[in-house]
Design a protein around this motif. Structure first.
Motif, PDB file in Angstrom:
ATOM      1  N   GLY A 128       0.758  -1.153  -0.032  1.00 33.18           N
ATOM      2  CA  GLY A 128       0.056  -0.026  -0.049  1.00 33.18           C
ATOM      3  C   GLY A 128       0.994   1.132  -0.006  1.00 33.18           C
ATOM      4  O   GLY A 128       2.023   1.304  -0.455  1.00 33.18           O
ATOM      5  N   GLY A 129       0.244   2.288   0.356  1.00 31.24           N
ATOM      6  CA  GLY A 129       1.070   3.861   0.571  1.00 31.24           C
ATOM      7  C   GLY A 129       2.309   3.411   1.205  1.00 31.24           C
ATOM      8  O   GLY A 129       3.393   4.045   0.887  1.00 31.24           O
ATOM      9  N   ALA A 130       2.296   2.941   2.292  1.00 28.82           N
ATOM     10  CA  ALA A 130       3.433   2.609   2.975  1.00 28.82           C
ATOM     11  C   ALA A 130       4.626   1.881   2.558  1.00 28.82           C
ATOM     12  O   ALA A 130       5.791   2.238   2.442  1.00 28.82           O
ATOM     13  N   GLY A 131       3.960   0.767   2.055  1.00 24.18           N
ATOM     14  CA  GLY A 131       5.013  -0.257   1.396  1.00 24.18           C
ATOM     15  C   GLY A 131       5.497   0.528   0.249  1.00 24.18           C
ATOM     16  O   GLY A 131       6.964  -0.001   0.023  1.00 24.18           O
ATOM     17  N   ARG A 132       4.912   1.174  -0.674  1.00 22.43           N
ATOM     18  CA  ARG A 132       5.485   1.920  -1.809  1.00 22.43           C
ATOM     19  C   ARG A 132       6.644   2.663  -1.276  1.00 22.43           C
ATOM     20  O   ARG A 132       7.730   2.501  -1.943  1.00 22.43           O
ATOM     21  N   THR A 146      12.594  -7.331  -1.607  1.00 19.20           N
ATOM     22  CA  THR A 146      11.647  -8.259  -1.908  1.00 19.20           C
ATOM     23  C   THR A 146      10.209  -7.787  -1.344  1.00 19.20           C
ATOM     24  O   THR A 146      10.119  -7.338  -0.057  1.00 19.20           O
ATOM     25  N   ILE A 147       9.144  -7.775  -2.118  1.00 17.26           N
ATOM     26  CA  ILE A 147       7.856  -7.195  -1.573  1.00 17.26           C
ATOM     27  C   ILE A 147       6.957  -8.625  -1.388  1.00 17.26           C
ATOM     28  O   ILE A 147       6.670  -9.159  -2.312  1.00 17.26           O
ATOM     29  N   ALA A 148       6.292  -8.551  -0.327  1.00 15.34           N
ATOM     30  CA  ALA A 148       5.539  -9.513   0.066  1.00 15.34           C
ATOM     31  C   ALA A 148       4.097  -9.079   0.229  1.00 15.34           C
ATOM     32  O   ALA A 148       3.856  -8.218   1.266  1.00 15.34           O
ATOM     33  N   ASN A 149       3.051  -9.526  -0.315  1.00 19.37           N
ATOM     34  CA  ASN A 149       1.809  -8.747  -0.002  1.00 19.37           C
ATOM     35  C   ASN A 149       0.622  -9.787  -0.018  1.00 19.37           C
ATOM     36  O   ASN A 149       0.618 -10.835  -0.859  1.00 19.37           O
ATOM     37  N   ARG A 150      -0.582  -9.646   0.626  1.00 21.80           N
ATOM     38  CA  ARG A 150      -1.527 -10.421   0.589  1.00 21.80           C
ATOM     39  C   ARG A 150      -2.053 -10.480  -0.811  1.00 21.80           C
ATOM     40  O   ARG A 150      -2.320 -11.494  -1.366  1.00 21.80           O
ATOM     41  N   THR A 151      -2.290  -9.476  -1.309  1.00 20.90           N
ATOM     42  CA  THR A 151      -2.932  -9.335  -2.871  1.00 20.90           C
ATOM     43  C   THR A 151      -1.621  -9.323  -3.674  1.00 20.90           C
ATOM     44  O   THR A 151      -0.902  -8.223  -3.852  1.00 20.90           O
ATOM     45  N   ALA A 186       4.980  -3.186   6.434  1.00 22.58           N
ATOM     46  CA  ALA A 186       4.121  -1.805   6.134  1.00 22.58           C
ATOM     47  C   ALA A 186       2.769  -2.380   5.938  1.00 22.58           C
ATOM     48  O   ALA A 186       2.217  -1.472   5.206  1.00 22.58           O
ATOM     49  N   THR A 187       2.106  -3.452   6.425  1.00 21.97           N
ATOM     50  CA  THR A 187       0.747  -3.543   6.599  1.00 21.97           C
ATOM     51  C   THR A 187       0.291  -2.807   7.932  1.00 21.97           C
ATOM     52  O   THR A 187       0.773  -2.411   8.730  1.00 21.97           O
TER      53      THR A 187
END
Ligand code: ATR
Length: 268
Positions: A128-132, A146-151, A186-187
């Motif tokens: 999301g915003g913070a992760g970006r 590496t980015i890990a996200n639910r979606t 960042a979630t």
């Protein structure tokens, strides 16, 4: 008298006013930091920014839900443009300019804890915003991200935009964390309930773990991280340094970091 402020909705529980006003006192600056809560539509936001400029407001922080829209309205700098979000507006020039101090705030929070970023393998949970902001900030410092996200589609889309990054789902976390030096949550997981987006047994003592969640300060993720001997950096550090960066941009002065930190932590 200088007026600074925060544009968001809601902003009632923001910690930015006491943090910034403590700094003004310490710097002997005649200034106030005020919260503004306009309605969430683009036309109102444009009028709010024009009005702020016309009234001589010196600077505004921007928070949910306006960061993306403000990025499209003001003259955003290259980093804010890449992130797609502005959290700091500077009215001192001909035109209002937009900046993103969330990215550099995260970097300064990590540096403050002696976390090495250049050449580090970093895992960002959340796109999301913070992760970006955090993913771009870390990549700019020379980390492999590496980015890990639910979606998963959001993780891969962000990874395509961040130099050298890869993206995947949360199930990839144990594998990617085994080789990682740094983990950033960042979630929003951990804010409303005592949950963590990262399985405790995927953590190890060679990790530095930073949580963007600051309410509560001691999230389950940070407790799990401390239990395996990892370095922990709580969410107040990011909040602190995004404010420090904004204040330094607006005033051209070195921020009284310890004073701002104390003001923040006294309220958490
Ligand atoms: P912010 O601006 O604070 O980053 P956001 O843009 O709404 O807020 O992003 C929230 C992040 O938390 C997203 O990465 C979201 O994952 P999705 O993209 O899959 O929605 C993540 N998130 C929120 N609740 C979550 C949950 N229960 N489990 C896992 N991830 C969650």
């Amino acid at each position: 008298m200088h007026v600074f402020g925060l544009l968001g909705n809601p902003v009632g529980h923001s910690l930015s006013p006491p943090m910034h006003e403590a700094a003004y006192d310490a710097l002997d600056l005649e200034a106030r930091y005020v919260t503004f809560e306009p309605e969430n539509d683009r036309a109102t936001l444009e009028r709010a920014l024009e009005g702020a400029d016309a009234l001589g407001i010196a600077g505004l922080n921007v928070t949910i839900p306006f960061k993306q829209d403000v990025c499209a309205i003001v003259d955003a700098d290259p980093l804010a443009t890449r992130i797609g979000a502005v959290n700091t507006v500077d009215f001192s020039g001909e035109q209002p300019t937009g900046h993103n101090t969330d990215a550099i705030g995260a970097i300064r929070a990590l540096r403050d804890h002696d976390v090495t970023l250049e050449g580090a393998t970093a895992v960002v949970v959340g796109a999301g915003g913070a992760g970006r902001a955090i993913a771009f900030g870390l990549a700019d410092e020379g980390a492999r991200v590496t980015i890990a996200n639910r979606t998963v589609s959001k993780a891969t889309a962000l990874a395509d935009a961040v130099p050298g990054a890869t993206g995947g789902g949360l199930e990839s976390l144990p594998e990617v964390l085994a080789e990682a030096d740094l983990l950033v949550n960042a979630t929003s997981v951990g804010m409303e309930s005592d949950e963590t987006p990262v399985p405790a047994d995927a953590l190890h003592g060679d990790l530095a773990v930073m949580d963007a969640v600051y309410r509560p300060l001691e999230t389950r993720l940070l407790r799990d991280a401390a239990a395996v001997g990892a370095t922990t950096v709580d969410g107040a550090w990011m909040l602190l340094y995004q404010g420090v960066e904004a204040l330094e941009r607006w005033t051209g002065r070195d921020a009284p970091v310890d004073v701002m930190n104390d003001a923040l932590r006294a309220r958490l």
